[in-house]
Design an enzyme around this catalytic site. Structure first.
Site, PDB file in Angstrom:
ATOM      1  N   ASP A   1       6.996   4.216 -44.672  1.00  0.00           N
ATOM      2  CA  ASP A   1       6.136   5.376 -44.446  1.00  0.00           C
ATOM      3  C   ASP A   1       6.325   5.815 -43.004  1.00  0.00           C
ATOM      4  OD1 ASP A   1       3.498   6.809 -45.691  1.00  0.00           O
ATOM      5  OD2 ASP A   1       3.356   6.607 -43.510  1.00  0.00           O
TER       6      ASP A   1
ATOM      7  N   ARG B   1      -1.126  15.691 -39.869  1.00  0.00           N
ATOM      8  CA  ARG B   1      -0.165  16.730 -40.236  1.00  0.00           C
ATOM      9  C   ARG B   1      -0.881  17.960 -40.786  1.00  0.00           C
ATOM     10  NH1 ARG B   1       4.801  13.023 -42.596  1.00  0.00           N
ATOM     11  NH2 ARG B   1       5.641  12.650 -40.534  1.00  0.00           N
TER      12      ARG B   1
ATOM     13  N   ARG C   1      13.415  12.342 -47.981  1.00  0.00           N
ATOM     14  CA  ARG C   1      13.318  11.905 -49.381  1.00  0.00           C
ATOM     15  C   ARG C   1      14.625  11.349 -49.965  1.00  0.00           C
ATOM     16  NH1 ARG C   1      11.249  17.049 -51.686  1.00  0.00           N
ATOM     17  NH2 ARG C   1       9.681  16.402 -50.212  1.00  0.00           N
TER      18      ARG C   1
HETATM   19 FE1  F3S Z   1      -1.654   8.411 -45.882  1.00  0.00          FE
HETATM   20 FE2  F3S Z   1      -1.818  10.638 -44.575  1.00  0.00          FE
HETATM   21 FE3  F3S Z   1      -1.438   8.425 -43.312  1.00  0.00          FE
HETATM   22  S1  F3S Z   1      -0.738  10.324 -46.470  1.00  0.00           S
HETATM   23  S2  F3S Z   1      -0.357   7.093 -44.692  1.00  0.00           S
HETATM   24  S3  F3S Z   1      -3.234   8.962 -44.476  1.00  0.00           S
HETATM   25  S4  F3S Z   1      -0.387  10.352 -42.944  1.00  0.00           S
END
Ligand code: F3S
Length: 645
Positions: free
Chosen positions: A119, A380, A539
């Site tokens: 991630d 984001r 991706r």
């Molecule tokens: Fe989940 Fe958003 Fe963090 S999708 S891992 S909370 S950037």
């Protein structure tokens, strides 16, 4: 010569290479963790390698992204991940235990270690004094199979902090938003940010983690803080004192660049739509009408921040025009808030409390109304990420978010009508790991796969002659979204390559899938692209699906770096036009013939266009390792070969 923190950790983990900027280094990895959206593929890939146990000291499989169970698919994925973790010797963090980065920080991160996560916000662990880097699923699988982590050594940039934050008005979120304003979303590309200076001691581990988390938005490989008394305090409070080691840069350590930042001059900041670096002081846009506020995520879910939010909401009501969502990032934080009455305070104020998961951050629920303004403590705000294409998403600290939720418009904390109080970090966290399933010794555990979970396709070694049809001729700047779109229709098939492949290039050419399947039986297909082919999200599926559909090569004028690596990882030959004008001579439907022995020599290949009875030159620019990967069919057979031989 003295060493910086990054060099100290990497030196202790170095397998091969030289820690000089731009050199290829191989590192031993201590921890690997996955989240469900990328993890299903990572674990299928690990299974396809053929080992029966992970070969890293610690692996954790988290479930936090896809929590909406509107049909059987997510529930099946969760069961697959649980049984795969049990089978292969990984911890399993059950759905409800929290967001991977928050839980990992609380329960596993430790100074001096190297962790990889599937991630992009894995660098959250840098707040603990560890090197934590986000990688793709296949890379994670290969490291879990015992391969070292290979990467090109980035520049090490020191960020020198001094002064103190003007608490409680200014928070760690404002520090990273200030840096985003200064450096932009490209400012960290090819860099590791190492924080130091007297200002560091003003920041707790969770505040540091907020900063390293959003280092990802700077484009940095990762970010890291020293390990000091504050790190010790956090580990003690988590019952993990024994995992503490001190870690700081030597006085005479060298950096490729030094940035100075005075914490006492930072003011409340906010990122405007649609980029995390579109940052202005909150005071510039105070009074902007707001419809939704979201607090939590992996960026701002610490107990301290949530408690601060509760203190603002206490005895008040969320503005009638606003929906307030709160998603505490971990069960630990959630449980403590519940125990101390803060959840009651939030509910009483009118907040909608969500489970400990990514939720609205990844557009899984909580989408704003059309054209609405949403202010979030997340990381984001790209267009459409919230689930609503024309929503206007702002990013700000939890303090700004909570004040805004009450007033119904953006509030500058310095002018808030609500008195703000500074909340202390807890001396002791409520530690209860009952939602973490420990690795099992039993190796006979059956991995359960629902009907939507299919084996990972593995490519055969490179053919000596590729004779295939040009299935598509594309222009410049084709994105991975163009190659394989995301979205709620596609994402549920992430563990089912035959099914997800049906969406390949669907938005460009509806007939692509059927034409590719037909060509597959006659020698496969070739894609022709312009400049910057494969830009955008990293991706992996944008390479796996074309490989499954029999694409043998992509010939382009240039490639985006990560997609080129993904093509190689899945055995697709990336070729560049020696003379870009030859692009014009090719048409969709042409049959091209490429003798691939050139890969061993100078890598200049002659392509014969059998349809046009013409030929032109291409080259592949592969390094020694990439050549090996392409020849054997990609990273998966490469790793399988290495670890099983
Ligand atoms: Fe989940 Fe958003 Fe963090 S999708 S891992 S909370 S950037």
């Amino acid at each position: 010569m003295g060493k910086n923190i990054v060099e100290k950790i990497m030196e202790a983990h170095l397998v091969s290479g030289d820690l000089k900027e731009g050199s290829l280094v191989s590192l031993r990895v201590d921890q690997v963790y996955t989240q469900d959206a990328t993890g299903t593929m990572a674990w299928l890939e690990f299974e396809a390698i053929g080992l029966d146990r992970v070969r890293v000291p610690l692996a954790v499989s988290y479930v936090d992204h896809n929590m909406l169970q509107s049909n059987f698919m997510n529930a099946d994925d969760h069961l697959f991940l649980r049984t795969a973790a049990a089978r292969f010797g990984a911890y399993f963090s059950r759905p409800g235990n929290g967001i991977c980065h928050q839980v990992h920080l609380e329960r596993f991160a430790a100074p001096g270690l190297i962790a990889l996560g599937t991630d992009s916000h894995t660098p959250t662990g840098g707040g603990m004094g560890m090197i934590a880097i986000g990688v793709g699923g296949l890379e994670a699988a290969s490291v879990m199979a015992g391969m070292p982590f290979e990467f090109t050594m980035p520049k090490i940039v020191r960020i020198n902090l001094f002064g103190k934050l003007r608490r409680p008005y200014v928070t760690a979120m404002d520090v990273i938003l200030t840096l985003l304003k200064m450096l932009s979303v490209k400012g960290g590309v090819g860099k590791i940010f190492e924080y130091g200076g007297t200002g560091v001691k003003d920041l707790s581990v969770t505040e540091r983690a907020t900063i390293t988390n959003m280092g990802a938005e700077l484009g940095a490989t990762t970010s890291i803080f020293p390990s000091d008394e504050n790190t010790l305090r956090f580990l003690k409070a988590q019952g993990r004192r024994h995992q503490w080691i001190p870690l700081e840069a030597d006085e005479d350590a060298e950096y490729s660049e030094i940035i100075e930042l005075d914490l006492s001059e930072i003011e409340p900041m906010i990122a405007q739509p649609h980029s995390p670096d579109n940052v202005v002081p909150v005071r510039n846009i105070k009074g902007t009408k707001v419809h939704q506020v979201c607090i939590g995520s992996c960026t701002n879910s610490s107990y301290k921040m949530m408690k601060t939010v509760a203190s603002i909401l206490k005895g008040r009501t969320v503005h009638e025009d606003v929906t307030l969502f709160i998603n505490p990032g971990s069960k630990q934080v959630y449980e403590m808030l519940a125990h101390n009455g803060d959840i009651e305070t939030m509910i009483r104020a009118g907040a909608r409390i969500l489970e400990s998961a990514c939720g609205p951050c990844i557009g899984m629920g909580g989408a704003p109304g059309s054209g609405q303004v949403s202010v979030r403590s997340y990381n984001r705000n790209f267009k459409g990420r919230s689930g609503t294409k024309d929503a206007l998403v702002y990013l700000a600290s939890p303090v700004v978010c909570a004040l805004t939720a009450i007033k119904g418009e953006i509030v500058d904390p310095f002018e808030a009508e609500i008195p703000l109080e500074e909340v202390n970090e807890p001396e002791v966290f409520s530690v209860n790991d009952n939602m973490l399933i420990t690795p099992k010794k039993d190796r006979n555990i059956k991995i359960i796969k629902g009907p939507n979970i299919k084996e990972v396709p593995v490519k055969e070694p490179l053919e000596e002659t590729i004779q295939a049809e040009v299935l598509l001729k594309l222009g410049d700047n084709i994105t991975t979204d163009d190659i394989l779109p995301a979205g709620s229709q596609v994402l549920p098939y992430r563990s089912n390559i035959p099914e997800i492949s049906k969406f390949t290039f669907k938005n460009i050419d509806e007939s692509f899938y059927s034409r590719a399947m037909e060509a597959k039986t006659k020698g496969g297909g070739i894609i022709v692209g312009g400049e910057n082919y494969g830009q955008g999200s990293s991706r992996e599926h944008a390479a796996i699906a074309p490989m499954y559909l029999g694409i043998k090569a992509v010939i382009a004028k240039s490639f985006a770096r990560i997609h080129r690596a993904n093509l190689i990882n899945f055995g697709i030959l990336p070729l560049l036009f020696s003379n870009p004008e030859d692009y014009e001579s090719i048409e969709k439907g042409d049959i091209l013939k490429i003798e691939t022995q050139a890969i061993k020599n100078d890598q200049r290949y002659t392509v014969v266009n059998l349809t046009k009875n013409k030929s032109f030159d291409v080259y592949s620019n592969l390094n020694a390792k990439e050549k090996e990967l392409i020849l054997i069919g990609g990273l998966l057979p490469y790793v399988r070969n290495k670890v099983l031989s």
